[in-house]
Design a protein around this motif. Structure first.
Motif, PDB file in Angstrom:
ATOM      1  N   SER A  98      62.173  71.903  72.238  1.00 23.27           N
ATOM      2  CA  SER A  98      63.094  72.776  71.510  1.00 23.27           C
ATOM      3  C   SER A  98      62.404  73.450  70.332  1.00 23.27           C
ATOM      4  O   SER A  98      62.704  74.600  70.009  1.00 23.27           O
ATOM      5  N   LEU A  99      61.492  72.751  69.701  1.00 25.82           N
ATOM      6  CA  LEU A  99      60.778  73.341  68.566  1.00 25.82           C
ATOM      7  C   LEU A  99      59.948  74.544  68.980  1.00 25.82           C
ATOM      8  O   LEU A  99      59.759  75.474  68.208  1.00 25.82           O
ATOM      9  N   ARG A 100      59.435  74.517  70.197  1.00 27.92           N
ATOM     10  CA  ARG A 100      58.617  75.636  70.676  1.00 27.92           C
ATOM     11  C   ARG A 100      59.446  76.896  70.876  1.00 27.92           C
ATOM     12  O   ARG A 100      58.967  78.002  70.653  1.00 27.92           O
ATOM     13  N   THR A 101      60.680  76.740  71.302  1.00 26.14           N
ATOM     14  CA  THR A 101      61.513  77.908  71.586  1.00 26.14           C
ATOM     15  C   THR A 101      62.304  78.374  70.364  1.00 26.14           C
ATOM     16  O   THR A 101      62.510  79.559  70.177  1.00 26.14           O
ATOM     17  N   VAL A 102      62.758  77.447  69.540  1.00 25.40           N
ATOM     18  CA  VAL A 102      63.538  77.791  68.345  1.00 25.40           C
ATOM     19  C   VAL A 102      62.970  76.991  67.166  1.00 25.40           C
ATOM     20  O   VAL A 102      63.503  75.949  66.796  1.00 25.40           O
ATOM     21  N   PRO A 103      61.885  77.491  66.556  1.00 20.99           N
ATOM     22  CA  PRO A 103      61.199  76.687  65.541  1.00 20.99           C
ATOM     23  C   PRO A 103      62.009  76.430  64.276  1.00 20.99           C
ATOM     24  O   PRO A 103      61.718  75.486  63.547  1.00 20.99           O
ATOM     25  N   LEU A 104      63.034  77.224  64.000  1.00 20.50           N
ATOM     26  CA  LEU A 104      63.825  77.014  62.782  1.00 20.50           C
ATOM     27  C   LEU A 104      65.261  76.602  63.081  1.00 20.50           C
ATOM     28  O   LEU A 104      66.116  76.659  62.215  1.00 20.50           O
ATOM     29  N   GLY A 105      65.525  76.169  64.302  1.00 26.04           N
ATOM     30  CA  GLY A 105      66.880  75.807  64.690  1.00 26.04           C
ATOM     31  C   GLY A 105      67.232  74.377  64.312  1.00 26.04           C
ATOM     32  O   GLY A 105      66.527  73.687  63.569  1.00 26.04           O
ATOM     33  N   VAL A 106      68.344  73.930  64.859  1.00 20.99           N
ATOM     34  CA  VAL A 106      68.840  72.575  64.595  1.00 20.99           C
ATOM     35  C   VAL A 106      67.817  71.507  64.982  1.00 20.99           C
ATOM     36  O   VAL A 106      67.622  70.550  64.226  1.00 20.99           O
ATOM     37  N   PRO A 107      67.110  71.646  66.125  1.00 17.91           N
ATOM     38  CA  PRO A 107      66.119  70.610  66.449  1.00 17.91           C
ATOM     39  C   PRO A 107      65.066  70.416  65.362  1.00 17.91           C
ATOM     40  O   PRO A 107      64.619  69.308  65.107  1.00 17.91           O
ATOM     41  N   ALA A 108      64.687  71.511  64.686  1.00 22.05           N
ATOM     42  CA  ALA A 108      63.704  71.396  63.602  1.00 22.05           C
ATOM     43  C   ALA A 108      64.248  70.544  62.468  1.00 22.05           C
ATOM     44  O   ALA A 108      63.491  69.864  61.774  1.00 22.05           O
ATOM     45  N   ARG A 109      65.543  70.562  62.299  1.00 24.38           N
ATOM     46  CA  ARG A 109      66.156  69.740  61.246  1.00 24.38           C
ATOM     47  C   ARG A 109      66.311  68.285  61.697  1.00 24.38           C
ATOM     48  O   ARG A 109      66.431  67.394  60.884  1.00 24.38           O
ATOM     49  N   ILE A 110      66.334  68.073  63.017  1.00 29.02           N
ATOM     50  CA  ILE A 110      66.493  66.722  63.551  1.00 29.02           C
ATOM     51  C   ILE A 110      65.157  65.984  63.648  1.00 29.02           C
ATOM     52  O   ILE A 110      65.112  64.768  63.539  1.00 29.02           O
ATOM     53  N   VAL A 111      64.064  66.722  63.824  1.00 23.79           N
ATOM     54  CA  VAL A 111      62.755  66.099  64.033  1.00 23.79           C
ATOM     55  C   VAL A 111      62.393  65.094  62.941  1.00 23.79           C
ATOM     56  O   VAL A 111      61.961  63.987  63.256  1.00 23.79           O
TER      57      VAL A 111
END
Length: 172
Positions: A115-128
């Motif tokens: 998910s980080l590869r496709t949306v680097p500033l999205g919700v997954p980036a906050r979950i990592v």
């Protein structure tokens, strides 16, 4: 309990401040692998409810262990140090429990990485960062504790996301 068992508990742990791997040694000595059959995971989800809303919710896996082996501590509301690996072992056995835990953890981290590869500033980036915290520190806690931490961490973020969406909608 025999004198040897009492001394074993004193040396190895029996404290909420002891290391979870010591509690795992006690689990291996006193409990059967797979004996819980997944019950502590269901209890972990139920444990998310506030005590005022669900006053009869069951104990966490650490409290269950303390009630069986350290009743004086359990009476005061204490538990023991616990780990996700120990909980998986007690729920699903020596091989299947830790294997499932590893597979699920790996799948979660792999999904977040993709998910980080496709949306680097999205919700997954906050979950990592939280997921990395789980990998580094969750061996010291039980499922119920991790679910409560995840809820406590995500709740303010969800409110911020809702407020931001509302503000964006109001500008249009």
């Amino acid at each position: 309990a025999s004198e040897a068992d009492r001394m074993f508990g004193q040396v190895l742990g029996g404290s909420e401040f002891s290391h979870p791997f010591l509690t795992q040694m006690e689990l291996g000595r006193y409990e059967q692998p797979g004996a819980l059959g997944g019950a502590s995971y269901l209890q972990g989800v139920h444990g998310l409810a506030p005590s005022w809303l669900a006053p009869d919710r069951g104990p966490t896996v650490a409290q269950t262990f303390a009630r069986s082996h350290y009743p004086e501590r359990a009476e005061r509301g204490g538990g023991t140090a616990f780990s996700l690996v120990g909980e998986a072992w007690w729920n699903f056995g020596s091989f299947v429990g830790p294997l499932l835990l590893g597979l699920l953890s790996g799948a979660l981290l792999s999904r977040l990485e993709r998910s980080l590869r496709t949306v680097p500033l999205g919700v997954p980036a906050r979950i990592v960062p939280y997921a990395l915290h789980l990998v580094l520190h969750a061996h010291r806690t039980s499922t119920a504790t991790n679910l409560k931490q995840a809820y406590d961490d995500a709740h303010p973020d969800a409110l911020h996301l809702c407020a931001a969406a509302h503000l964006r909608g109001a500008r249009r």
